[in-house]
Design an enzyme around this catalytic site. Structure first.
Site, PDB file in Angstrom:
ATOM      1  N   THR A  91      -9.478  16.591   5.043  1.00 40.39           N
ATOM      2  CA  THR A  91      -9.655  17.984   3.987  1.00 40.39           C
ATOM      3  C   THR A  91      -9.487  19.259   4.725  1.00 40.39           C
ATOM      4  O   THR A  91      -9.494  19.539   5.802  1.00 40.39           O
ATOM      5  CB  THR A  91     -11.348  17.861   3.743  1.00 40.39           C
ATOM      6  OG1 THR A  91     -11.422  16.677   3.228  1.00 40.39           O
ATOM      7  CG2 THR A  91     -11.423  19.054   2.663  1.00 40.39           C
ATOM      8  N   LYS A 218      -5.408   4.835  -5.794  1.00 38.55           N
ATOM      9  CA  LYS A 218      -5.900   4.951  -4.648  1.00 38.55           C
ATOM     10  C   LYS A 218      -7.225   5.953  -4.496  1.00 38.55           C
ATOM     11  O   LYS A 218      -8.214   5.562  -4.139  1.00 38.55           O
ATOM     12  CB  LYS A 218      -5.078   5.513  -3.496  1.00 38.55           C
ATOM     13  CG  LYS A 218      -5.237   5.642  -2.113  1.00 38.55           C
ATOM     14  CD  LYS A 218      -5.725   4.524  -1.388  1.00 38.55           C
ATOM     15  CE  LYS A 218      -6.699   4.882  -0.301  1.00 38.55           C
ATOM     16  NZ  LYS A 218      -7.198   3.616   0.427  1.00 38.55           N
ATOM     17  N   CYS A 274     -12.990   8.299   4.531  1.00 38.01           N
ATOM     18  CA  CYS A 274     -12.272   8.347   3.421  1.00 38.01           C
ATOM     19  C   CYS A 274     -12.948   9.155   2.073  1.00 38.01           C
ATOM     20  O   CYS A 274     -12.465   9.691   1.576  1.00 38.01           O
ATOM     21  CB  CYS A 274     -11.626   6.876   3.024  1.00 38.01           C
ATOM     22  SG  CYS A 274     -10.083   6.507   3.916  1.00 38.01           S
ATOM     23  N   PHE A 336     -20.210   4.663  11.278  1.00 41.31           N
ATOM     24  CA  PHE A 336     -20.762   4.817  10.095  1.00 41.31           C
ATOM     25  C   PHE A 336     -20.843   3.563   9.221  1.00 41.31           C
ATOM     26  O   PHE A 336     -21.319   3.426   8.085  1.00 41.31           O
ATOM     27  CB  PHE A 336     -19.487   5.547   9.283  1.00 41.31           C
ATOM     28  CG  PHE A 336     -18.134   4.925   9.043  1.00 41.31           C
ATOM     29  CD1 PHE A 336     -17.248   4.659   9.834  1.00 41.31           C
ATOM     30  CD2 PHE A 336     -17.997   4.291   7.641  1.00 41.31           C
ATOM     31  CE1 PHE A 336     -15.927   4.176   9.755  1.00 41.31           C
ATOM     32  CE2 PHE A 336     -16.697   3.935   7.435  1.00 41.31           C
ATOM     33  CZ  PHE A 336     -15.708   3.583   8.254  1.00 41.31           C
TER      34      PHE A 336
HETATM   35  C1  UDX Z   1     -13.111   2.588   2.344  1.00 42.98           C
HETATM   36  C2  UDX Z   1     -12.268   1.775   1.487  1.00 42.98           C
HETATM   37  O1  UDX Z   1     -13.351   0.297   1.194  1.00 42.98           O
HETATM   38  C3  UDX Z   1     -11.032   1.152   1.508  1.00 42.98           C
HETATM   39  O2  UDX Z   1     -10.579   0.296   0.588  1.00 42.98           O
HETATM   40  C4  UDX Z   1     -10.110   2.354   1.732  1.00 42.98           C
HETATM   41  O3  UDX Z   1      -8.718   2.069   2.210  1.00 42.98           O
HETATM   42  C5  UDX Z   1     -10.967   3.175   3.049  1.00 42.98           C
HETATM   43  O4  UDX Z   1     -12.079   3.533   2.625  1.00 42.98           O
HETATM   44  P1  UDX Z   1     -13.953   2.220   4.963  1.00 42.98           P
HETATM   45  O5  UDX Z   1     -14.290   3.785   5.004  1.00 42.98           O
HETATM   46  O6  UDX Z   1     -13.184   1.600   6.083  1.00 42.98           O
HETATM   47  O7  UDX Z   1     -13.149   1.894   3.533  1.00 42.98           O
HETATM   48  O8  UDX Z   1     -15.439   1.537   4.866  1.00 42.98           O
HETATM   49  P2  UDX Z   1     -16.057   0.683   3.717  1.00 42.98           P
HETATM   50  O9  UDX Z   1     -16.720  -0.714   4.211  1.00 42.98           O
HETATM   51  O10 UDX Z   1     -15.735   0.910   2.149  1.00 42.98           O
HETATM   52  O11 UDX Z   1     -17.829   1.663   3.757  1.00 42.98           O
HETATM   53  C6  UDX Z   1     -17.754   2.969   3.505  1.00 42.98           C
HETATM   54  C7  UDX Z   1     -19.237   3.519   3.625  1.00 42.98           C
HETATM   55  O12 UDX Z   1     -20.020   3.085   2.547  1.00 42.98           O
HETATM   56  C8  UDX Z   1     -19.828   3.119   4.848  1.00 42.98           C
HETATM   57  O13 UDX Z   1     -20.520   4.257   5.490  1.00 42.98           O
HETATM   58  C9  UDX Z   1     -20.590   1.739   4.481  1.00 42.98           C
HETATM   59  O14 UDX Z   1     -21.792   1.648   5.179  1.00 42.98           O
HETATM   60  C10 UDX Z   1     -21.181   2.193   3.178  1.00 42.98           C
HETATM   61  N1  UDX Z   1     -21.400   1.455   2.045  1.00 42.98           N
HETATM   62  C11 UDX Z   1     -20.655   0.423   1.671  1.00 42.98           C
HETATM   63  C12 UDX Z   1     -22.931   1.204   1.720  1.00 42.98           C
HETATM   64  O15 UDX Z   1     -23.802   2.255   1.836  1.00 42.98           O
HETATM   65  N2  UDX Z   1     -23.135   0.250   0.917  1.00 42.98           N
HETATM   66  C13 UDX Z   1     -22.318  -0.641   0.514  1.00 42.98           C
HETATM   67  O16 UDX Z   1     -22.571  -1.629  -0.474  1.00 42.98           O
HETATM   68  C14 UDX Z   1     -20.941  -0.657   0.911  1.00 42.98           C
END
Ligand code: UDX
Ligand code: ADP
Length: 458
Positions: A91, A218, A274, A336
């Protein structure tokens, strides 16, 4: 047939992507390029700059055969027919679009490197998450700066990998999107990329479309995923203030086959590189299209996320008799999510800073995050990091003499800690704040802990 692929950007997206292509396409040479010499040196020496399960093994299998790492960006571009752009798009932190739009300087510099080095036609693949219309901007830069008579086709082929499961996501993608011009040249380029994926992805999972649709898909996918987390987190707040239990409600909602149970785990808020960035980006696009109501709709997902994080920190302070000044709080988990060493936008950073504002002493333990990374993340949010934060490499030492445990990341090892032994070493009353709802709360209460869990009325 494509025989040589280059990838600009050897980071979280670039290297797993290159490794999986190299594994499945032994006849294609794949070179990951980066301006960061230290990073390339580490990849070449087998030192992982970040933790990603399965990646090291994959690199060991392919490195030196058909997978290479190099800082010679010019040579890499010249010999490749197909070039992936996998640079970061954070960002913007300054000027026009500050706090909302994407900082496109890395994409632009990658495009300029391609333009200046290219001696033959190239297919450029946008893999980084980018604002709508970036494919057109890249083409503009290339045409204005390259040698005459060189053809460039820009395709959007966004990456959907999640950290911690990147290799699995690449090996078995739900779908692969290929967006590009629906012209004869564009369709030929789409066909070449399609043929690469066909080595390991079932054909019906590869979807062609125009580049705008692919770029928006996306951003919208990440916004929808983040929205699910904010939705269940909003319900968790209702649960804590009523007799409902968020895990039961999750089942009640998710068993509707139209909704499903995946991606509905309540938490202290989503983090990662992301979601926030992509929603800000989506909202920025909406504002620039004069779609104010649409922008505000999506920004509410971020507001709910900040609220959840603050709510958790406030609950800790309120339950500990409205003051944590001088009290030691053990923070379990700083990344995270589990399965990664990445701390970008982790809710733990903000929770730590709220607690530090109340002068708590923080004892932090995480199985993967490095001490220097943890401290530098907190320093950005609080001036008290160096005075009041200690980072430990042993959870039992971290929690010794603490007044409370705040579980922030859902690492599996936190489920099997000896909480009885820990209780004996803690100040009383000893509190547990389970921000991920993964512990056995009944057992903890029997040991003698005062327990609070996200989405439960305990
Ligand atoms: C995400 C997308 O899933 C992926 O498809 C994209 O390409 C990049 O962004 P990522 O950031 O690696 O991937 O992690 P992700 O597993 O999606 O989790 C993101 C956040 O959401 C984490 O902090 C996770 O703990 C939180 N989360 C996820 C929840 O709090 N509850 C859930 O049920 C799922
Ligand atoms: P992501 O999560 O998007 O993969 P990373 O920060 O992990 O982001 O990786 C992006 C990589 O791109 C970094 O290693 C950075 O040095 C590299 N990079 C950025 N701009 C360029 C460029 N113009 N040429 C080559 N590499 C670049």
């Amino acid at each position: 047939m494509v025989t040589d692929i280059a990838c600009i950007g050897a980071g979280y997206v670039g290297v797993p992507t290159c490794s999986v292509i190299a594994k499945h396409c032994p006849d294609i040479t794949v070179t990951a390029l980066d301006i960061d010499e230290e990073r390339i040196k580490n990849w070449n020496a087998g030192i992982m700059p970040f933790y990603e399960p399965g990646l090291k093994e994959l690199i060991t299998e392919c490195k030196g055969k058909n997978l290479f790492f190099s800082t010679d960006i010019r040579a890499g571009i010249q010999k490749a027919e197909l070039i992936l752009i996998c640079v970061n798009t954070p960002t913007r932190e300054y000027g026009l679009g500050k706090g909302g739009g994407s900082d496109m300087r890395y994409i632009e510099s990658a495009a300029r490197s391609i333009a200046s080095a290219a001696e033959s036609n190239k297919i450029i693949i946008e893999k980084s998450t980018v604002p709508l219309g970036t494919a057109d901007h890249i083409l503009h830069i290339l045409k204005a700066n390259s040698k005459p008579n060189i053809e460039f086709i820009i395709l959007s082929n966004p990456e959907f990998l999640s950290e911690g499961t990147a290799i699995h996501n690449l090996e078995k993608p739900d779908r692969v999107l290929i967006g590009g011009p629906q012209t004869p040249g564009g369709l030929e380029a789409i066909g070449k990329l399609y043929n690469i994926y066909k080595h390991w992805v079932p054909e019906d999972r590869i979807i062609g479309m125009n580049a705008f649709s692919s770029e928006l898909s996306k951003l919208a996918t990440n916004a929808f995923l983040a929205q699910r987390v904010s939705s269940i987190n909003s319900i968790s707040a209702i649960c804590e203030n009523s007799g409902a239990d968020v895990i039961e409600v999750l089942l009640g909602i998710g068993t509707d086959s139209r909704i499903g149970t995946k991606y509905l785990m309540p938490s202290i808020g989503f983090g990662g590189s992301c979601f926030k960035k992509d929603i800000l980006n989506l909202a920025y696009i909406c504002y620039s299209l004069n779609l104010t109501e649409v922008a505000e709709y999506w920004l509410q997902v971020l507001k709910m996320n900040e609220y959840q994080c603050k709510r958790f920190a406030s609950s800790i302070i309120e339950r500990m008799f409205s003051s944590v000044a001088g009290k030691s709080i053990g923070i379990l988990g700083f990344t995270f999510k589990k399965g990664t060493s990445d701390t970008r936008e982790s809710a733990s950073i903000y929770i730590s800073s709220y607690l530090l504002a109340d002068h708590a002493l923080l004892h932090i333990y995480d199985p993967r995050a490095e001490e220097e990374r943890i401290l530098s993340d907190i320093r950005k949010e609080s001036e008290l990091a160096d005075e009041l934060v200690s980072v430990y490499t042993d959870p039992y030492l971290a929690l010794k003499n603490c007044h409370a445990i705040a579980l922030c990341t859902e690492w599996d090892e936190f489920k099997s800690l000896d909480y009885k032994r820990i209780f004996e070493t803690m100040r009383k009353p000893a509190f547990v704040f389970d921000g991920r709802n993964i512990l056995d709360h009944k057992n903890l209460e029997e040991i003698g802990y005062q327990v609070y869990a996200i989405g439960k009325n305990l």
